[in-house]
Design a protein around this motif. Structure first.
Motif, mmCIF file in Angstrom:
data_model
loop_
_atom_site.group_PDB
_atom_site.id
_atom_site.type_symbol
_atom_site.label_atom_id
_atom_site.label_comp_id
_atom_site.label_asym_id
_atom_site.label_seq_id
_atom_site.Cartn_x
_atom_site.Cartn_y
_atom_site.Cartn_z
ATOM 1 N N SER A 209 -0.993 -9.138 -8.779
ATOM 2 C CA SER A 209 -0.150 -10.334 -8.920
ATOM 3 C C SER A 209 1.122 -10.162 -8.093
ATOM 4 N N LEU A 210 1.773 -11.298 -7.876
ATOM 5 C CA LEU A 210 2.959 -11.338 -7.033
ATOM 6 C C LEU A 210 3.930 -12.360 -7.596
ATOM 7 N N SER A 211 5.210 -11.986 -7.675
ATOM 8 C CA SER A 211 6.251 -12.946 -8.062
ATOM 9 C C SER A 211 7.399 -12.787 -7.080
ATOM 10 N N GLY A 212 8.502 -13.428 -7.357
ATOM 11 C CA GLY A 212 9.625 -13.415 -6.430
ATOM 12 C C GLY A 212 10.151 -12.042 -6.070
ATOM 13 N N ALA A 213 10.201 -11.134 -7.044
ATOM 14 C CA ALA A 213 10.753 -9.801 -6.793
ATOM 15 C C ALA A 213 9.796 -8.691 -7.204
ATOM 16 N N ARG A 214 8.570 -9.042 -7.572
ATOM 17 C CA ARG A 214 7.658 -8.058 -8.165
ATOM 18 C C ARG A 214 6.275 -8.126 -7.534
ATOM 19 N N ILE A 215 5.696 -6.954 -7.321
ATOM 20 C CA ILE A 215 4.325 -6.816 -6.836
ATOM 21 C C ILE A 215 3.589 -5.935 -7.838
ATOM 22 N N VAL A 216 2.446 -6.389 -8.304
ATOM 23 C CA VAL A 216 1.621 -5.569 -9.185
ATOM 24 C C VAL A 216 0.331 -5.246 -8.436
ATOM 25 N N LEU A 217 0.032 -3.961 -8.344
ATOM 26 C CA LEU A 217 -1.141 -3.483 -7.625
ATOM 27 C C LEU A 217 -2.102 -2.774 -8.565
ATOM 28 N N LYS A 218 -3.379 -2.936 -8.301
ATOM 29 C CA LYS A 218 -4.392 -2.128 -8.961
ATOM 30 C C LYS A 218 -4.819 -1.065 -7.966
ATOM 31 N N GLN A 219 -4.784 0.190 -8.397
ATOM 32 C CA GLN A 219 -5.182 1.279 -7.518
ATOM 33 C C GLN A 219 -6.224 2.135 -8.224
ATOM 34 N N GLU A 220 -7.294 2.431 -7.509
ATOM 35 C CA GLU A 220 -8.352 3.272 -8.048
ATOM 36 C C GLU A 220 -8.625 4.420 -7.092
ATOM 37 N N VAL A 221 -8.762 5.615 -7.665
ATOM 38 C CA VAL A 221 -9.156 6.785 -6.895
ATOM 39 C C VAL A 221 -10.640 6.987 -7.172
ATOM 40 N N LYS A 222 -11.420 7.007 -6.078
ATOM 41 C CA LYS A 222 -12.873 7.082 -6.209
ATOM 42 C C LYS A 222 -13.444 8.282 -5.452
ATOM 43 N N ARG A 223 -14.574 8.764 -5.961
ATOM 44 C CA ARG A 223 -15.363 9.783 -5.264
ATOM 45 C C ARG A 223 -16.782 9.253 -5.193
ATOM 46 N N ALA A 224 -17.267 9.010 -3.987
ATOM 47 C CA ALA A 224 -18.624 8.493 -3.779
ATOM 48 C C ALA A 224 -18.881 7.253 -4.640
ATOM 49 N N GLY A 225 -17.879 6.363 -4.709
ATOM 50 C CA GLY A 225 -18.013 5.111 -5.432
ATOM 51 C C GLY A 225 -17.673 5.181 -6.913
#
Length: 132
Positions: free
Chosen positions: A85-101
């Motif tokens: 998501s994104l707002s005026g002063a904020r960014i929310v990220l989803k991050q995943e660390v994967k090994r072979a999917g």
């Protein structure tokens, strides 16, 4: 909010692990930080210029982390970053660390734009445009 995923490859070195050869929990934060830096760079944002010219930097406000399965010494990992998501002063990220999917670690990271005095400021228009 749909956006194309950004991918960052990393390798697990001995220094990333504990005595059992398992990635030390705090090192996942290093992996996702490096991935975010490359994500921002790939968006065409020069963070040094952003600070020098606009007085704006990004700060991590919140991280929700789930450790699902261990990574080990000599593993090849992929960090996938997507805009949540994104707002005026904020960014929310989803991050995943994967090994072979397989997802080993998942985090929801809230970034805020702050000015020189540490107060929240609006994201520059160029960044908002690049994120849409």
């Amino acid at each position: 909010m749909a956006t194309q995923a950004h991918h960052f490859a990393c390798h697990v070195y001995y220094e990333d692990t504990d005595l059992a050869g398992i990635v030390y929990y705090a090192n996942y934060f290093k992996f996702i930080e490096r991935a975010r830096t490359e994500w921002v760079r790939d968006l065409g944002v020069d963070q040094r210029a952003l600070k020098a010219e606009d007085g704006v930097v990004f700060a991590v406000r919140r991280v929700e982390a789930d450790y699902l399965s261990p990574a080990h010494f000599d593993d090849d990992l992929l960090v996938e970053t997507t805009l949540d998501s994104l707002s005026g002063a904020r960014i929310v990220l989803k991050q995943e660390v994967k090994r072979a999917g397989e997802v080993l670690f998942s985090a929801l990271v809230t970034l805020v734009a702050i000015g020189a005095a540490g107060q929240p400021v609006r994201l520059p228009a160029t960044i908002r445009r690049n994120l849409h």
